[in-house]
Design a protein around this motif. Structure first.
Motif, PDB file in Angstrom:
ATOM      1  N   LEU A 146      25.163  23.802  58.395  1.00  0.00           N
ATOM      2  CA  LEU A 146      25.511  22.490  57.842  1.00  0.00           C
ATOM      3  C   LEU A 146      24.411  21.464  58.111  1.00  0.00           C
ATOM      4  O   LEU A 146      24.100  20.637  57.251  1.00  0.00           O
ATOM      5  N   HIS A 147      23.815  21.525  59.290  1.00  0.00           N
ATOM      6  CA  HIS A 147      22.719  20.596  59.602  1.00  0.00           C
ATOM      7  C   HIS A 147      21.536  20.830  58.682  1.00  0.00           C
ATOM      8  O   HIS A 147      20.891  19.878  58.220  1.00  0.00           O
ATOM      9  N   HIS A 148      21.235  22.086  58.420  1.00  0.00           N
ATOM     10  CA  HIS A 148      20.120  22.388  57.521  1.00  0.00           C
ATOM     11  C   HIS A 148      20.399  21.858  56.119  1.00  0.00           C
ATOM     12  O   HIS A 148      19.496  21.320  55.450  1.00  0.00           O
ATOM     13  N   ALA A 184      18.292  19.044  54.107  1.00  0.00           N
ATOM     14  CA  ALA A 184      17.750  19.302  52.768  1.00  0.00           C
ATOM     15  C   ALA A 184      18.205  18.218  51.793  1.00  0.00           C
ATOM     16  O   ALA A 184      17.428  17.780  50.921  1.00  0.00           O
ATOM     17  N   TYR A 185      19.458  17.776  51.926  1.00  0.00           N
ATOM     18  CA  TYR A 185      19.979  16.715  51.057  1.00  0.00           C
ATOM     19  C   TYR A 185      19.232  15.401  51.290  1.00  0.00           C
ATOM     20  O   TYR A 185      18.913  14.667  50.344  1.00  0.00           O
ATOM     21  N   PHE A 216      23.834  12.623  59.654  1.00  0.00           N
ATOM     22  CA  PHE A 216      23.121  13.752  60.240  1.00  0.00           C
ATOM     23  C   PHE A 216      22.887  13.549  61.735  1.00  0.00           C
ATOM     24  O   PHE A 216      23.118  14.453  62.545  1.00  0.00           O
ATOM     25  N   LEU A 217      22.466  12.343  62.126  1.00  0.00           N
ATOM     26  CA  LEU A 217      22.186  12.069  63.526  1.00  0.00           C
ATOM     27  C   LEU A 217      23.447  12.140  64.378  1.00  0.00           C
ATOM     28  O   LEU A 217      23.432  12.653  65.507  1.00  0.00           O
ATOM     29  N   SER A 257      15.680  24.748  65.958  1.00  0.00           N
ATOM     30  CA  SER A 257      16.188  25.422  64.753  1.00  0.00           C
ATOM     31  C   SER A 257      17.684  25.212  64.575  1.00  0.00           C
ATOM     32  O   SER A 257      18.231  25.495  63.506  1.00  0.00           O
ATOM     33  N   MET A 258      18.363  24.716  65.622  1.00  0.00           N
ATOM     34  CA  MET A 258      19.785  24.424  65.507  1.00  0.00           C
ATOM     35  C   MET A 258      20.030  23.243  64.572  1.00  0.00           C
ATOM     36  O   MET A 258      21.079  23.132  63.939  1.00  0.00           O
ATOM     37  N   PHE A 259      19.053  22.371  64.446  1.00  0.00           N
ATOM     38  CA  PHE A 259      19.209  21.156  63.645  1.00  0.00           C
ATOM     39  C   PHE A 259      18.298  21.128  62.416  1.00  0.00           C
ATOM     40  O   PHE A 259      18.635  20.543  61.399  1.00  0.00           O
ATOM     41  N   TYR A 260      17.128  21.743  62.532  1.00  0.00           N
ATOM     42  CA  TYR A 260      16.153  21.708  61.455  1.00  0.00           C
ATOM     43  C   TYR A 260      15.811  23.126  61.022  1.00  0.00           C
ATOM     44  O   TYR A 260      15.859  24.064  61.828  1.00  0.00           O
TER      45      TYR A 260
END
Length: 740
Positions: A528-530, A534-535, A566-567, A661-664
């Motif tokens: 979901l974070h990715h 992307a959005y 997101f934050l 990589s958990m967030f990005y």
């Protein structure tokens, strides 16, 4: 959810509630001295004073009906500083006081500096007190008018490292003019009125060594004494209250009445303490307390700025002017340090104080007979000079007044000695106030020149009526004087602590415990974070390519909203992840609970005291020493600093320990929060915000303050270890850390 997790979650919540309840108990205990329900020693009631007075109510050209007094503060006589201090005080005594020759001189504390040569450790310096006593003994001020001419009181520097008022370190009792550390009540009876001066001692009952000695308080016993003195002053034409600390830096308890109710009979609250602060934010520390109806007027220091204030009560209308000693005329630096001797006064410019019409910014509608301004027949001004007056020119709204000013002054004998006189250098000029009774603000300008050519110009805005002209000094000290730092710091500390504990520790831990499969949830959140990232990038591209300004604005706002979402979610994910890392979560939880129930630190808070009396514990709610509480506001500032430090770490460490990589989406470039710059800034924050104060505390109160510094020394050490491991020893995140 397994029974083990349920038990852990329930235990966590119960432990948190128990700690909070015990913290509430400590808070109530720490504040009990302010609102003691224990029967206090009775004070013999004093009947309000009542005297018949006669005074012509019309502000004419008569020189009667005027009381003058001078206010100074923050002398800071120091054995280590060669400028200001004693030099300024000596010239104040030998130049300013003889020039004005008032009925009374009041000094509101910080008579001595009370620090060591490095200005780090505080201690009462006998040499400084002897210098203060010696300076007064070179005059007859203490004895003048049967001991009612010169009055002083303690400031926080005068009670540094003083265990109690009965302590041998309390040099105020031996070397001051008043001698009574609790303050005084002075009543001045004049043929035209009675004027009472009530001084309260806001120093802590136990005078801690700095830096734990910035704020003051009056507990229930002090409030009982203040209430008795104000009751004695009832019926006075005006009551002036004096305290070293401004109201905003005080904590007031209660005996029978709240401070707000007691102070309703006060016209002016005189104080010092804040000097002029820095950067101009304390250039005009003055405020009108409309609810109670009094003016609070802080005065700049004598130490560096050489400021004193001259008051005049003319037919019960209070006016004042701030004056600076002529610094260019004063020899600096002082090579003799504490053995300064002034042979003769220095030349002083004229001092001009307009008493009618009064400055419309400082009206006292609840205490002054302001109708007398509208009914007056003369402009009235006091002009003090050390040379014969050459001219006094009056202008109104830039136009020369058609009637020249004439001298109607007098020098009144009050005591038996030849020098026991009060000067009233009154100048008057006829006027018709109805000419200016149009609701507008007018300006009265007075230009006084003496025979030596020294000139002073006074400008007084006035209105005919009872409408206060806004002082417009919020940026120069007015906002500070209107605040209650007691409520501000306590509310800020409590709210920030509760939010930190719930949002960064308890709720994420409870949520973690409810997850049936933490790894699966983490993977879902990562996806979901990715998508969210992307959005956001898609919106950014559309915004850059949009043709119209409206479209750019809409897309920009949408991008900001998406970024905020997101934050928030990434931080929540990181906090839940932190709950799965025992070696980080549980120390953080321990410190959070410890701030609520344990002392922030324990140390030798009053080094001059004997044995265990020197040792005290600083809790968030107050200071516990010698088997009693001191509800000092300084402890709340310490607690707030520790809470902010822990909150910053609890926000940073979870995102630092988690894999980017958990967030990005995987990429070569590190996220901004893992760059060397950010890591260095976090280290600097810990060193400056926690490290430096911790070392200062250890230097001042002994290294025991680190050994028993649960909320300061320990927090600093553990923070350094955590940052070292996470930022400098752990190249790969703890993505494989098992859940607790």
């Amino acid at each position: 959810m397994s029974r083990h997790r349920i038990a852990n979650t329930v235990g966590l919540v119960l432990a948190t509630l128990v700690c909070w309840l015990y913290g509430l108990h400590l808070y109530r205990a720490a504040n009990r001295p302010l609102y003691s329900d224990v029967k206090l020693p009775s004070i013999e009631p004093v009947s309000p004073h009542s005297t018949e007075h006669t005074m012509d109510p019309v502000l004419s050209d008569s020189n009667d009906g005027i009381l003058t007094f001078v206010h100074a503060s923050d002398l800071h006589i120091s054995k280590y500083v060669a400028t200001g201090g004693l030099v300024h005080f000596q010239h104040f005594l030998h130049t300013a006081v003889p020039l004005v020759s008032p009925r009374l001189v009041v000094v509101t504390g910080d008579l001595t500096d009370g620090k060591d040569k490095q200005k780090l450790i505080s201690q009462q310096q006998l040499d400084e007190w002897q210098a203060y006593k010696r300076a007064l003994s070179q005059t007859d001020y203490v004895q003048r008018f049967n001991g009612t001419f010169y009055r002083d009181q303690r400031g926080n520097h005068d009670c540094f490292n003083v265990f109690s008022q009965a302590s041998s370190e309390n040099y105020f009792g031996m070397y001051s003019a008043v001698g009574d550390s609790s303050g005084y009540m002075l009543r001045i009876d004049e043929p035209f009125g009675t004027y009472s001066f009530v001084a309260s001692d806001g120093c802590p009952r136990h005078g801690f060594a700095r830096p734990l000695n910035f704020f003051g308080y009056l507990d229930a016993r002090d409030m009982q004494l203040l209430e008795s003195r104000l009751e004695e002053a009832r019926g006075s034409s005006h009551v002036f209250m004096l305290n070293h600390y401004p109201v905003s830096t005080m904590v007031y308890g209660k005996y029978r009445k709240e401070f707000g109710e007691l102070v309703r009979q006060v016209s002016v609250f005189l104080c010092g303490h804040l000097h002029e602060l820095v950067g101009g934010i304390g250039a005009q520390l003055q405020a009108y307390k409309a609810r109670e109806g009094y003016w609070e007027l802080e005065i700049g220091d004598m130490k560096e700025h050489a400021v004193y204030r001259v008051y005049a009560v003319d037919h019960d209308i209070v006016s004042f002017v701030d004056v600076r000693l002529p610094l260019p005329q004063i020899p600096m630096p002082n090579p003799e340090l504490l053995d300064v001797r002034v042979e003769a006064p220095v030349p002083h410019p004229p001092v001009v104080l307009v008493t009618n019409p009064k400055d419309a910014r400082y009206l006292l509608p609840k205490h002054e007979p302001l109708e007398r301004i509208r009914e007056s027949t003369f402009i009235r001004m006091l002009v003090w000079t050390d040379q014969p007056v050459a001219s006094v020119q009056v202008l109104i709204d830039g136009q020369v007044h058609p009637h020249p000013a004439v001298f109607r002054g007098t020098e009144r004998q009050v005591g038996s000695s030849a020098n026991e006189t009060v000067k009233t250098p009154l100048w008057v000029a006829p006027w018709d106030p109805e000419l200016y009774n149009d609701g507008n603000v007018h300006e009265l300008q007075v230009v006084a020149t003496d025979a030596a050519g020294k000139t002073t110009t006074s400008r007084t805005p006035f209105v005919i009526g009872q409408t206060l002209v806004p002082l417009q000094n919020d940026a120069r000290g007015g906002w500070i004087m209107q605040q209650s730092f007691s409520s501000m710091f306590q509310t800020s500390a409590c709210v920030s602590y509760i939010l930190m504990t719930l949002c960064l520790l308890v709720v994420p831990r409870v949520y973690f415990a409810t997850l049936p499969n933490f790894s699966s949830w983490l993977s879902e959140r990562s996806v979901l974070h990715h998508k969210d990232m992307a959005y956001i990038r898609h919106l950014y591209t559309l915004c850059c390519n949009a043709d119209s300004v409206v479209a750019k604005v809409k897309l920009g706002l949408a991008m900001l909203a998406a970024r905020a979402k997101f934050l928030v979610w990434t931080q929540f994910t990181a906090q839940v992840y932190l709950a799965s890392v025992p070696w980080l979560f549980w120390p953080g939880y321990f410190f959070a609970m410890g701030m609520c129930i344990l002392p922030l630190f324990t140390g030798r808070l009053i080094p001059s005291a004997q044995g265990s009396d020197a040792v005290g514990s600083v809790y968030a709610y107050g200071i516990y020493i010698s088997h009693e509480w001191s509800p000092l506001l300084d402890s709340w500032t310490y607690a707030l600093a520790s809470i902010v430090s822990l909150a910053v770490l609890l926000v940073y460490l979870p995102v630092a320990v988690a894999s980017p990589s958990m967030f990005y989406a995987p990429r070569a470039k590190r996220p901004w929060y893992r760059t060397v710059t950010v890591r260095v800034l976090v280290v600097l924050f810990v060193l400056v915000y926690l490290g430096a104060p911790t070392l200062m505390t250890a230097y001042t109160y002994g290294w025991v303050s680190i050994v028993f510094g649960y909320g300061r020394g320990w927090l600093f050490i553990v923070s350094c270890l955590a940052l070292y491991v996470v930022d400098w020893r752990m190249p790969v995140s703890l993505s494989n850390t098992t859940a607790a």
